[in-house]
Enzyme design. Structure first.
Site, PDB file in Angstrom:
ATOM      1  CG  HIS A  82      -1.907   1.075   1.221  1.00 23.42           C
ATOM      2  ND1 HIS A  82      -2.865   1.321   0.719  1.00 23.42           N
ATOM      3  CD2 HIS A  82      -1.816   2.541   1.990  1.00 23.42           C
ATOM      4  CE1 HIS A  82      -3.512   2.570   0.857  1.00 23.42           C
ATOM      5  NE2 HIS A  82      -2.707   3.163   1.557  1.00 23.42           N
ATOM      6  CG  ASP A 161     -11.896   3.659   6.107  1.00 25.44           C
ATOM      7  OD1 ASP A 161     -11.514   4.717   6.707  1.00 25.44           O
ATOM      8  OD2 ASP A 161     -11.572   3.755   4.732  1.00 25.44           O
ATOM      9  NE  ARG A 168      -9.999  10.918   9.395  1.00 24.16           N
ATOM     10  CZ  ARG A 168      -9.442   9.890   8.330  1.00 24.16           C
ATOM     11  NH1 ARG A 168      -9.663   8.945   7.934  1.00 24.16           N
ATOM     12  NH2 ARG A 168      -8.032  10.427   8.269  1.00 24.16           N
ATOM     13  CB  SER A 183      -8.463   5.586   7.582  1.00 24.65           C
ATOM     14  OG  SER A 183      -8.900   5.654   6.126  1.00 24.65           O
ATOM     15  CE  LYS A 187      -8.646   2.675   3.085  1.00 23.44           C
ATOM     16  NZ  LYS A 187      -9.147   4.024   2.971  1.00 23.44           N
TER      17      LYS A 187
HETATM   18  N1  URA Z   1      -5.844   7.443   2.975  1.00 25.23           N
HETATM   19  C1  URA Z   1      -6.778   6.569   3.466  1.00 25.23           C
HETATM   20  O1  URA Z   1      -7.231   5.675   3.105  1.00 25.23           O
HETATM   21  N2  URA Z   1      -7.196   7.092   4.648  1.00 25.23           N
HETATM   22  C2  URA Z   1      -6.809   8.275   5.147  1.00 25.23           C
HETATM   23  O2  URA Z   1      -7.287   8.663   6.414  1.00 25.23           O
HETATM   24  C3  URA Z   1      -5.800   8.903   4.675  1.00 25.23           C
HETATM   25  C4  URA Z   1      -5.346   8.441   3.311  1.00 25.23           C
END
Ligand code: URA
Length: 434
Positions: A82, A161, A168, A183, A187
């Site tokens: 990621h 999320d 957010r 967050s 995932k």
């Molecule tokens: N990427 C994400 O998936 N979440 C965040 O809070 C910031 C960047």
């Protein structure tokens, strides 16, 4: 339990328990806790912060708010990667076939781009016919057959999320370390891999502007993953200027293909080798990063990684001929050079600005609904630390619209900072954590 009491507790500096965090996430996902209460909670967390334990509970609650992908039918260790995102970040396009060609299973979920940073799925759609809209069954079968598959994030993946991130985004509560870490990791944990390698960006084009913050975010995410039983590694890498030279969907695909032919830009190749060696190490394929880098070099030299990319593109409906003939990829109708107004050293290229230039040309999405032009973008000829003579080419602009090209040209020139002061070239790799 009442959400009001939890907001008050956090606002007053308290530490939320696992039960309280699960109550809040469960209620928000089901719609029994309204946006205004969750907004207040996010702002309280923004100011008060969360400790390691609270961050872990929040991550697990969000990961468990939807389906956890079951990849048990895939034989062998599955490694995910990621990136926290940036400009010209086409890493997955070259890295995943390199690692798969070394025998590691890549089952990856990716997203589309929004704003000035691009998404892997958009880039992959530069191959005619390519789709990430495949079923989980097809996804698993492709990984078993050819070692690599990339699909779009399903709606069922960490839905809490998705809701929270959107909230957010409009309540000025994105840039909190614990909220970002939970967050991203929710995932990743829901996506089911055994090992996760993170590429945490730092610099003017990254979420984390300072190296210290990027290291802290990386440390927090590694801690969360380890507590959830995953093998974890994190690379902290530079995003103070665009990665590689190409910015724009098809242009980045072309650069990734060049890299798999051993002709990629130095910084991008170095990042792929570093992340790749961490992935091979995490999968237990090699015992040292040096050995892993040798394997990765071999799959480039022998073009097996390129072949892997072609197999992957074909398996997902794409025209794999384009891998061997990148001149068939979408091309812009106007290509013009941007020339240096003075001589000197490139001291800085304001990273976000280059991303915005690509957006202006039509290469990015202003809103989730906008469509994008895959062919446009920018190719940087000069990067930080390079010397340039007056009139020499700094970059090429690939456009399909003269007005947009002009707007891009002005802004791109302003993004370059040229000075007589010599600037040292810096490594793209800032550190590795595990
Ligand atoms: N990427 C994400 O998936 N979440 C965040 O809070 C910031 C960047």
């Amino acid at each position: 339990m009442r959400m009001y009491d939890l907001i008050m507790k956090k606002r007053n500096g308290g530490i939320l328990t696992k039960e309280e965090i699960c109550f809040m996430i469960d209620g928000y996902t089901k719609g029994t806790i309204p946006d205004y209460q969750m907004s207040a909670m996010m702002m309280a967390i923004y100011f008060v912060g969360m400790n390691e334990e609270e961050t872990l509970h929040l991550t697990m609650a969000m990961a468990n708010s939807g389906e956890i992908l079951d990849l048990s039918e895939i034989k062998g260790i599955k490694v995910d990667k990621h990136s926290t995102g940036g400009v010209g970040d086409k890493t997955s396009l070259a890295l995943t076939p390199m690692v798969a060609a070394c025998g590691v299973k890549i089952a990856k979920m990716s997203g589309r781009g929004l704003g000035h940073t691009g998404g892997t799925i958009d880039k992959l759609e530069s191959f005619d016919g390519f789709t990430t809209g495949i079923s989980t069954k097809q996804f698993i079968s492709n990984v078993n057959d050819i070692g690599i598959s990339i699909m779009g994030q399903t709606k069922e993946l960490a839905p809490a999320d998705k809701l929270l991130y959107a909230l957010r985004d409009v309540t000025a509560t994105v840039d909190n370390m614990s909220l970002i870490a939970s967050s991203i990791m929710s995932k990743k944990l829901a996506a089911g891999a055994d090992a996760i390698v993170l590429d945490v960006k730092t610099g003017s084009g990254a979420f984390m502007k300072s190296e210290a913050d990027a290291f802290a975010l990386a440390k927090e995410m590694v801690m969360i993953g380890k507590n959830a039983g995953k093998k974890m590694m994190a690379v902290i890498s530079d995003m103070d200027q665009p990665l590689g030279r190409a910015v724009g969907n098809a242009l980045e695909v072309k650069e990734a293909i060049a890299t798999l032919n051993g002709e990629g830009p130095e910084d991008f190749t170095e990042l792929c080798m570093t992340l790749g060696s961490c992935m091979l190490l995490s999968a237990g394929v090699t015992e040292s990063r040096e050995q892993a880098e040798k394997m990765l070099k071999q799959v480039i030299d022998e073009r097996t990684a390129l072949q892997k990319l072609a197999d992957f593109v074909k398996a997902q409906g794409g025209n794999s001929e384009m891998v061997y003939k990148p001149e068939l990829l979408p091309k812009a109708s106007i290509v013009t050079p941007l020339t240096a107004p003075e001589e000197g050293y490139i001291n800085k290229i304001i990273c976000d600005e280059v991303g915005i230039c690509s957006l202006i040309l039509g290469g990015g999405r202003e809103t989730k609904e906008s469509s994008i032009d895959l062919s446009v973008g920018i190719v940087l000829e000069k990067k930080a630390g390079d010397y340039v003579k007056k009139g020499e080419t700094l970059a090429f602009i690939h456009a399909n619209d003269e007005e947009k090209r002009k707007a891009c040209e002005e802004r791109l020139l302003a993004a370059y900072r040229i000075s007589s002061e010599k600037k040292k070239k810096e490594s793209v790799i800032k550190g590795i954590l595990n």
